[in-house]
Design a protein around this motif. Structure first.
Motif, PDB file in Angstrom:
ATOM      1  N   LEU A 160       0.846  -1.186   0.000  1.00  8.52           N
ATOM      2  CA  LEU A 160       0.000   0.000   0.000  1.00  8.52           C
ATOM      3  C   LEU A 160       0.885   1.240   0.000  1.00  8.52           C
ATOM      4  O   LEU A 160       1.732   1.398   0.886  1.00  8.52           O
ATOM      5  N   LEU A 161       0.675   2.106  -0.962  1.00 11.78           N
ATOM      6  CA  LEU A 161       1.473   3.317  -1.111  1.00 11.78           C
ATOM      7  C   LEU A 161       0.587   4.538  -0.920  1.00 11.78           C
ATOM      8  O   LEU A 161      -0.601   4.515  -1.229  1.00 11.78           O
ATOM      9  N   GLY A 162       1.171   5.619  -0.433  1.00 14.87           N
ATOM     10  CA  GLY A 162       0.405   6.851  -0.266  1.00 14.87           C
ATOM     11  C   GLY A 162       0.953   7.663   0.882  1.00 14.87           C
ATOM     12  O   GLY A 162       1.770   7.186   1.677  1.00 14.87           O
ATOM     13  N   PRO A 163       0.520   8.906   1.005  1.00 14.20           N
ATOM     14  CA  PRO A 163       1.016   9.782   2.071  1.00 14.20           C
ATOM     15  C   PRO A 163       0.542   9.316   3.440  1.00 14.20           C
ATOM     16  O   PRO A 163      -0.219   8.343   3.558  1.00 14.20           O
ATOM     17  N   SER A 164       0.958  10.010   4.462  1.00  9.60           N
ATOM     18  CA  SER A 164       0.567   9.660   5.823  1.00  9.60           C
ATOM     19  C   SER A 164      -0.885  10.042   6.074  1.00  9.60           C
ATOM     20  O   SER A 164      -1.309  11.156   5.770  1.00  9.60           O
ATOM     21  N   GLY A 165      -1.659   9.090   6.601  1.00  8.17           N
ATOM     22  CA  GLY A 165      -3.000   9.390   7.068  1.00  8.17           C
ATOM     23  C   GLY A 165      -4.165   9.268   6.113  1.00  8.17           C
ATOM     24  O   GLY A 165      -5.269   9.682   6.457  1.00  8.17           O
ATOM     25  N   PRO A 166      -4.035   8.674   4.899  1.00  4.82           N
ATOM     26  CA  PRO A 166      -5.200   8.606   4.009  1.00  4.82           C
ATOM     27  C   PRO A 166      -6.096   7.404   4.268  1.00  4.82           C
ATOM     28  O   PRO A 166      -7.155   7.286   3.669  1.00  4.82           O
ATOM     29  N   GLY A 167      -5.668   6.487   5.149  1.00  9.23           N
ATOM     30  CA  GLY A 167      -6.494   5.323   5.456  1.00  9.23           C
ATOM     31  C   GLY A 167      -5.907   4.007   4.982  1.00  9.23           C
ATOM     32  O   GLY A 167      -6.655   3.078   4.651  1.00  9.23           O
ATOM     33  N   LYS A 168      -4.577   3.883   4.965  1.00  7.86           N
ATOM     34  CA  LYS A 168      -3.967   2.631   4.519  1.00  7.86           C
ATOM     35  C   LYS A 168      -4.326   1.474   5.455  1.00  7.86           C
ATOM     36  O   LYS A 168      -4.488   0.338   5.008  1.00  7.86           O
ATOM     37  N   GLY A 169      -4.460   1.768   6.753  1.00 11.15           N
ATOM     38  CA  GLY A 169      -4.876   0.725   7.692  1.00 11.15           C
ATOM     39  C   GLY A 169      -6.274   0.229   7.394  1.00 11.15           C
ATOM     40  O   GLY A 169      -6.571  -0.970   7.516  1.00 11.15           O
ATOM     41  N   LEU A 170      -7.158   1.128   6.984  1.00  9.35           N
ATOM     42  CA  LEU A 170      -8.526   0.751   6.622  1.00  9.35           C
ATOM     43  C   LEU A 170      -8.530  -0.108   5.363  1.00  9.35           C
ATOM     44  O   LEU A 170      -9.288  -1.082   5.259  1.00  9.35           O
ATOM     45  N   VAL A 171      -7.680   0.233   4.410  1.00  4.49           N
ATOM     46  CA  VAL A 171      -7.556  -0.574   3.195  1.00  4.49           C
ATOM     47  C   VAL A 171      -7.059  -1.978   3.554  1.00  4.49           C
ATOM     48  O   VAL A 171      -7.576  -2.980   3.039  1.00  4.49           O
ATOM     49  N   ALA A 172      -6.088  -2.062   4.456  1.00  4.46           N
ATOM     50  CA  ALA A 172      -5.570  -3.364   4.878  1.00  4.46           C
ATOM     51  C   ALA A 172      -6.668  -4.205   5.518  1.00  4.46           C
ATOM     52  O   ALA A 172      -6.772  -5.412   5.279  1.00  4.46           O
ATOM     53  N   ARG A 173      -7.509  -3.570   6.341  1.00  3.96           N
ATOM     54  CA  ARG A 173      -8.599  -4.312   6.991  1.00  3.96           C
ATOM     55  C   ARG A 173      -9.609  -4.807   5.945  1.00  3.96           C
ATOM     56  O   ARG A 173     -10.114  -5.924   6.049  1.00  3.96           O
ATOM     57  N   ASN A 174      -9.889  -3.977   4.933  1.00  2.87           N
ATOM     58  CA  ASN A 174     -10.789  -4.420   3.864  1.00  2.87           C
ATOM     59  C   ASN A 174     -10.187  -5.590   3.096  1.00  2.87           C
ATOM     60  O   ASN A 174     -10.887  -6.545   2.757  1.00  2.87           O
ATOM     61  N   LEU A 175      -8.900  -5.508   2.798  1.00  6.68           N
ATOM     62  CA  LEU A 175      -8.230  -6.605   2.096  1.00  6.68           C
ATOM     63  C   LEU A 175      -8.336  -7.909   2.886  1.00  6.68           C
ATOM     64  O   LEU A 175      -8.523  -8.985   2.311  1.00  6.68           O
ATOM     65  N   HIS A 176      -8.220  -7.800   4.200  1.00  4.67           N
ATOM     66  CA  HIS A 176      -8.322  -9.000   5.042  1.00  4.67           C
ATOM     67  C   HIS A 176      -9.756  -9.528   5.077  1.00  4.67           C
ATOM     68  O   HIS A 176      -9.997 -10.717   4.845  1.00  4.67           O
ATOM     69  N   GLN A 177     -10.720  -8.657   5.343  1.00  2.75           N
ATOM     70  CA  GLN A 177     -12.089  -9.110   5.555  1.00  2.75           C
ATOM     71  C   GLN A 177     -12.764  -9.596   4.277  1.00  2.75           C
ATOM     72  O   GLN A 177     -13.725 -10.359   4.331  1.00  2.75           O
ATOM     73  N   MET A 178     -12.267  -9.166   3.121  1.00  3.38           N
ATOM     74  CA  MET A 178     -12.847  -9.610   1.856  1.00  3.38           C
ATOM     75  C   MET A 178     -12.112 -10.817   1.280  1.00  3.38           C
ATOM     76  O   MET A 178     -12.463 -11.299   0.204  1.00  3.38           O
ATOM     77  N   SER A 179     -11.099 -11.311   1.995  1.00  4.74           N
ATOM     78  CA  SER A 179     -10.289 -12.415   1.492  1.00  4.74           C
ATOM     79  C   SER A 179     -10.766 -13.747   2.053  1.00  4.74           C
ATOM     80  O   SER A 179     -11.608 -13.801   2.960  1.00  4.74           O
ATOM     81  N   ALA A 180     -10.197 -14.814   1.526  1.00  4.72           N
ATOM     82  CA  ALA A 180     -10.492 -16.155   2.041  1.00  4.72           C
ATOM     83  C   ALA A 180      -9.898 -16.366   3.425  1.00  4.72           C
ATOM     84  O   ALA A 180     -10.181 -17.370   4.085  1.00  4.72           O
ATOM     85  N   ARG A 181      -9.076 -15.411   3.877  1.00  2.00           N
ATOM     86  CA  ARG A 181      -8.440 -15.515   5.193  1.00  2.00           C
ATOM     87  C   ARG A 181      -9.206 -14.742   6.269  1.00  2.00           C
ATOM     88  O   ARG A 181      -8.703 -14.547   7.369  1.00  2.00           O
TER      89      ARG A 181
END
Length: 444
Positions: free
Chosen positions: A167-188
């Motif tokens: 995940l690339l981008g400046p500080s504070g745009p919501g990369k942690g939220l993107v990571a949580r979406n990637l996890h919750q929408m995955s088979a894991r």
């Protein structure tokens, strides 16, 4: 006691089975974990109302586990179960943050009373679980083209077989939220999501945090330490600020990404873990590779599936929608009415550059909710630096905004006894920026 949930971390299977059955009759839902590693994984997956930990665990010191739990979940009440000879250690556990301890042998009523006192104690705040959007919802708010594209990309990548995502981008745009979406929408999604802030620990502690350490492996390693790579087994490991990892540790991370193998500090046996790694950085890693401060081979391994998380200024059309969403979420968290935004305030929010991105906007909304719950937020409620730095040219602003800015400048000048240098310090702007604003508003 309905809807109360408890995690029992204890390897005494018969005792745990008996407790689970007995607690159910009192309306308490109980789940068990037979080790510290399993207990942490279950806490990451779904936070209960309380954890009860046995002082004697097979894989790690219970005091170390207690310290880890209190660091990651500071609101979670934790009680300890102790045998007769463990009372001194139990007292030490209370000093480290345990709510209470109960000595063996005990009756079921003792445990029920312990749970009741913990969950219903005066001043206790409800523990929000990870599936509740009030605390850390998974909504990616916005209808701008870049946000629509981001959500589509997340859906495709989450369901793919990709084991490493960057995940690339400046500080504070919501990369942690993107990571949580990637996890919750995955088979894991049924597995744990384990978060590691790579910038928060020195090198030797970060290595132990990731890969674990054997007892005596380094000064202060009094007990065996289970690494978060192992805790994340079957789930997702989110490496936040991966650009901060020291060069020496980068080689070990690369090896793990290549073949899933790792070796705890001081260990002689190699282990493996099946995890998806989501790494995030706000640094220009390509530039750091050229400068020799980041390994090129690790960068290429991380950069197989990159996702760019846009800055807030790249989706200004989402700002008002996001501000309203954050206001509702903060109000629900505080149990207070939500703030709303006057038209002049909306213009300021849309024009501000938001160097801290979504995090800055969320912090502002939280502050406004605390100070002005339920009110319509006017420009005068905003921090001076936001109003001043957001103000456009005189031709494009309303009379109300001009009057508000003038009032802020005059109050600061009076507070500084007319000193322009001191006025600039009070407002948090440069002397040159102050001079421009004074000239534009015809303030002598």
């Amino acid at each position: 006691m309905t809807r109360v949930s408890v995690l029992l971390i204890d390897d005494a299977d018969d005792l745990v089975a008996s407790l689970i059955y007995g607690l159910k009759a009192h309306g308490i839902s109980a789940e068990s974990a037979g080790s510290a590693a399993e207990g942490l994984a279950k806490l990451e997956r779904r936070l209960p109302d309380m954890a009860i930990v046995d002082l004697r665990l097979p894989d790690v010191s219970s005091l170390e586990l207690l310290t880890t739990i209190k660091a990651r979940f500071p609101q979670l009440p934790v009680a300890m179960i102790s045998a007769h000879g463990d009372i001194r250690v139990a007292v030490e556990a209370v000093k480290l943050g345990a709510l209470d301890f109960i000595a063996k042998p005990f009756e079921l009523e003792d445990i029920v009373s312990l749970i009741r006192n913990a969950v219903e104690r005066p001043g206790a705040r409800p523990i929000r679980r990870k599936d509740q959007t009030v605390e850390d919802g998974t909504e990616l708010v916005g209808l701008s083209p870049v946000m629509i594209m981001l959500r589509e990309q997340i859906e495709v990548v989450a369901r793919s077989s990709a084991r490493v995502i960057l995940l690339l981008g400046p500080s504070g745009p919501g990369k942690g939220l993107v990571a949580r979406n990637l996890h919750q929408m995955s088979a894991r999604a049924a597995g744990p999501l384990v978060v590691v802030n790579c910038a928060s620990l020195p090198e030797h502690l970060l290595e132990a945090e990731l890969f674990g350490a054997e007892r005596g492996a380094y000064t202060g390693a009094h007990q065996k330490r289970v690494g978060l790579v192992e805790v994340a087994q079957g789930g997702t490991l989110f490496l936040d600020e991966v650009g901060e990892i020291p060069l020496a540790l980068q080689a070990k991370l690369l090896r793990f990404l290549e073949n899933r193998a790792f070796r705890p500090i001081g260990g002689s046996v190699e282990r493996t873990a099946d995890v998806r790694v989501v790494a995030a950085t706000n640094r220009n890693i390509e530039a750091e590779v050229k400068a020799g401060t980041f390994r090129a081979d690790l960068y290429y391994r991380l950069n197989v599936v990159p996702i760019q998380v846009p800055a807030l200024t790249d989706r200004r059309e989402d700002i008002l929608m996001l501000a309203g969403h954050l206001a509702q979420r903060q109000a629900a968290a505080d149990g207070s009415p939500a703030v709303s935004f006057a038209p002049a305030t909306q213009e300021l929010l849309k024009r501000h550059d938001w160097p801290g991105n979504v995090r800055e906007l969320a912090n502002l909304v939280e502050r406004l909710t605390i100070l002005h719950a339920g009110q319509v937020i006017e420009p005068r409620h905003l921090p001076p630096e936001l109003l001043l730095e957001s103000a456009p040219s005189a031709a494009g602003i309303t009379e109300q905004m001009v009057a508000t800015e003038r009032d802020i400048l005059l109050r600061a000048l009076r507070q500084a006894d007319g000193s322009k240098g001191r006025t600039a310090e009070i407002l948090g702007i440069s002397r040159y920026a102050l001079k421009r604003r004074l000239n534009r508003l015809n303030i002598d």
